[in-house]
Design a protein around this motif. Structure first.
Motif, mmCIF file in Angstrom:
data_model
loop_
_atom_site.group_PDB
_atom_site.id
_atom_site.type_symbol
_atom_site.label_atom_id
_atom_site.label_comp_id
_atom_site.label_asym_id
_atom_site.label_seq_id
_atom_site.Cartn_x
_atom_site.Cartn_y
_atom_site.Cartn_z
ATOM 1 N N SER A 19 4.210 40.810 7.574
ATOM 2 C CA SER A 19 4.015 41.627 6.376
ATOM 3 C C SER A 19 5.191 41.534 5.412
ATOM 4 O O SER A 19 5.153 42.097 4.324
ATOM 5 N N THR A 41 1.001 32.959 5.934
ATOM 6 C CA THR A 41 -0.143 33.870 5.837
ATOM 7 C C THR A 41 -0.900 33.709 4.525
ATOM 8 O O THR A 41 -1.898 34.382 4.302
ATOM 9 N N ARG A 42 -0.421 32.831 3.653
ATOM 10 C CA ARG A 42 -1.082 32.557 2.377
ATOM 11 C C ARG A 42 -1.197 31.049 2.181
ATOM 12 O O ARG A 42 -0.369 30.285 2.671
ATOM 13 N N GLU A 212 -3.765 36.655 4.626
ATOM 14 C CA GLU A 212 -3.734 37.343 3.332
ATOM 15 C C GLU A 212 -4.828 36.838 2.399
ATOM 16 O O GLU A 212 -5.347 37.597 1.572
ATOM 17 N N ASN A 623 1.886 45.387 -3.421
ATOM 18 C CA ASN A 623 0.783 44.437 -3.415
ATOM 19 C C ASN A 623 0.993 43.413 -4.519
ATOM 20 O O ASN A 623 1.971 43.461 -5.259
#
Length: 647
Positions: A19, A41-42, A212, A623
């Motif tokens: 995260s 994660t992206r 993500e 975000n």
């Protein structure tokens, strides 16, 4: 103790570590980005991401990941960590992580049995090049590191899959190899300062999962190819690996690393973190200087450029850099407008506010350089083109009405910064006379008249004086409601939209403000009561039935919430400027609290930088982009404003 540090307990916790994200950039557009533990994660994450000028000028992921295997006395330890389809994590190399610090450059501390070493990442400042340094911290008998790069060679906005078109060949270079998977791509070269052994055996790995992207409603699976493995015998305490668009003499890698390291500013405080983050947005490539709006997925945006520019340059005492960016943007102005996105024949000019933010930036630059007497001689023609274009009418129905107000937009286009569009329609339709546009317009007119007077431009002064003189009364009549105690968000004929939004706050921040100090006080009071959060200003009051308190879901769901309650840190800059203009010293504690809260979040989300947005509802989860130019710029500006007040 380092300013930003994560210990083993946090690093082995995959849910915690993935995260947190980081990004490190060169000053010519390439970058590296991943999560805290190195798990991508992206689709935008990658070890080596570089612009491809021969394809589309956009950033492309060349090397997604570098699998590393340590072989100690014939025992293999895999340091990689990947997520595959279905949430499967393998291998779990993060279990060997002992510590991570970021104060100078990202440094991973590994402990493999009794074998301890560090890995450091350093982006070259003015090249498309990443250098990794491995430092052995203790004695050993026999050790070897095997490197297996996972290649993508695709646009950062896209994904790649196994295909028959990939070029699986390689070219040997001194102490390394060069790969180029497809035509027109920049080849990527991996070289070590030590001799290597290379084993060529192309193989595809399938179903890497980017969590993500799945959360954002996009496809989040791709295939990556490894063409071969590079083995390095650990004969010395230090091993250097260069990953670049061009080969380098292996003997020069260590010297280049040390040279680049000396240029780095220590991230030892909140302020130095922001300074480092600010530098990463300013890109010099192909003879131009521009600002990246946000990492990892935004490019250059005209509006964002001018809103962020003073904070990224003037707040750091870099007026020459501010001028450089302004001048490069001016070279692309057409019909009094600046490109909103894109450039050249691909540029889109759908922004009513970018030209007015340019004039606001020019105003700040003029104040900073004390150049009021000469600025009109250099920039007067550009300012005139903007003002006369609005007066006579420009693209997208941008025009000055007979009463002096600026009207913009239609049913299909969102021309202000609240620009989300779903199914061809603006989410926040603000067609008409928008409050911040007209506040910026009046400020632009008054500033232009001020500096034109120094050059005795009588014709210009005669042409605009009466419009400017009548404007405050016209503005107040259009936007102010005494009973409500705040300004309308936009006006279109007899329709007045009084949704409580932060755009009215921008009006209070301007040196030439079309409303009284009392009105400004009431506007700021309303904003403080319903819009202000520790993370920025909400885009809509929670009391409004259209309010969306959380930003999540697919693109349509997120776009619906984008300006309907979502918090934006950049809005703290006009809020701070307005508060200081109205309340002076008594506003200082409020602004100090804002900075204190952001300092406490330096190890959240985008490590050592400021995010794009946050949820409107507490706890205001961060975000959007992990590092946003105008967010960082806003806090740097507030720091400078507080410093000026306290002097």
């Amino acid at each position: 103790m380092n300013y930003i540090e994560f210990d083993r307990e946090k690093l082995v916790n995959i849910n915690f570590s993935k995260s947190k994200e980081m990004v490190r950039c060169s000053r010519n557009g390439s970058y590296a980005s991943t999560s805290l533990l190195g798990l991508n994660t992206r689709k935008y994450h990658g070890l080596f991401v570089a612009p491809q000028d021969r394809i589309d000028g956009e950033r492309h992921v060349l090397i997604s990941y570098l699998n590393e295997t340590i072989i100690i006395d014939d025992m293999e330890f895999h340091l990689g960590v990947h997520q595959y389809k279905g949430g499967v994590i393998a291998p779990k190399g993060n279990k060997y992580l002992h510590k991570f610090t970021i104060d100078t450059i990202p440094t991973y501390y590994f402990r493999v049995g009794k074998f301890n070493f560090t890995r450091q990442l350093l982006m070259s400042e003015d090249q498309d090049r990443m250098i990794l340094k491995y430092t052995i911290l203790n004695d050993y008998e026999s050790a070897q590191i095997v490197f297996a790069p996972l290649l993508a060679f695709r646009n950062a906005h896209s994904l790649t899959y196994e295909n028959p078109y990939v070029n699986t060949h390689y070219n040997p270079v001194e102490n390394g190899v060069t790969y180029c998977l497809y035509d027109n791509y920049t080849p990527v070269t991996l070289q070590f300062n030590e001799p290597v052994a290379y084993s060529h055996a192309p193989v595809w790995f399938h179903d890497f999962e980017y969590e993500e992207e799945l959360k954002r409603g996009y496809d989040g699976h791709e295939d990556l190819i490894n063409l071969g493995k590079i083995s390095v015998q650990v004969n010395h305490k230090e091993i250097y690996l260069s990953i670049g668009a061009e080969p380098i003499a292996p003997d020069n890698i260590e010297a280049l690393f040390e040279e680049e390291l000396k240029k780095r500013t220590l991230r030892s405080s909140f302020e130095t973190c922001l300074q480092n983050a600010a530098e990463q947005f300013i890109i010099k490539r192909n003879g131009k200087t521009h600002i990246i709006a946000g990492y990892p997925w935004f490019g250059r945006w005209g509006r964002d450029t001018f809103i962020a520019l003073p904070g990224l340059t003037l707040a750091l005492n870099k007026p020459a850099l501010c001028k450089e960016v302004m001048d490069d943007m001016l070279s692309e102005m057409q019909n009094g407008l600046f490109p909103n996105i894109g450039e050249g024949e691909h540029a889109a000019y759908n922004s009513v506010d970018a030209p007015l933010w340019f004039i606001r930036t020019l105003q700040k630059y003029t104040e900073f350089t004390k150049s009021q007497k000469k600025i009109w001689a250099e920039y007067g023609d550009a300012v005139k083109k903007i003002l006369y274009a609005y007066r006579s009418g420009s693209l997208f129905n941008i025009k000055m009405l007979d009463n002096g107000l600026i009207f913009a937009g239609d049913e299909k286009h969102a021309l202000t910064w609240m620009d989300a569009v779903v199914n061809g329609k603006p989410v926040t339709p603000r067609t008409g006379c928008q409050v911040e546009i007209n506040g910026l317009w009046y400020n632009a007119l008054m500033f232009a008249l001020e500096v034109a007077a120094h050059q005795k431009d009588k014709e210009f002064i005669k042409d605009w004086t009466s419009i400017a003189a009548d404007f405050p009364a016209v503005f107040k009549d259009a936007f102010w409601d005494k009973d409500k105690g705040y300004l309308a968000d936009f006006v279109n004929g007899n329709e007045k939209n009084f949704q409580v939004r932060p755009n009215m706050v921008i009006v209070t921040s301007l040196p030439y403000c079309p409303v009284s100090e009392k009105v400004c006080q009431l506007v700021l009071k309303k904003a403080q009561e319903e819009l202000l959060t520790p993370k920025g200003l909400r885009t809509l009051s929670p009391n409004d039935p259209d309010y969306k308190g959380k930003y999540f879901g697919n693109q349509e769901e997120r776009d619906v919430a984008y300006h309907q309650g979502t918090v934006w840190p950049w809005l703290l800059e006009p809020f701070a400027e307005g508060c200081l203009a109205v309340y002076h010293q008594t506003a200082v504690p409020v602004l100090e609290d804002i900075l204190a809260h952001f300092e406490a979040t330096m190890n959240d989300y985008g490590i050592s930088t400021i995010e794009e947005i946050a949820d409107g509802d507490p706890p205001h989860k961060p975000n959007g982009c992990i590092s946003q130019a105008w967010s960082v710029a806003a806090l740097l500006t507030i720091m400078r404003l507080l410093g000026d007040v306290k002097r």
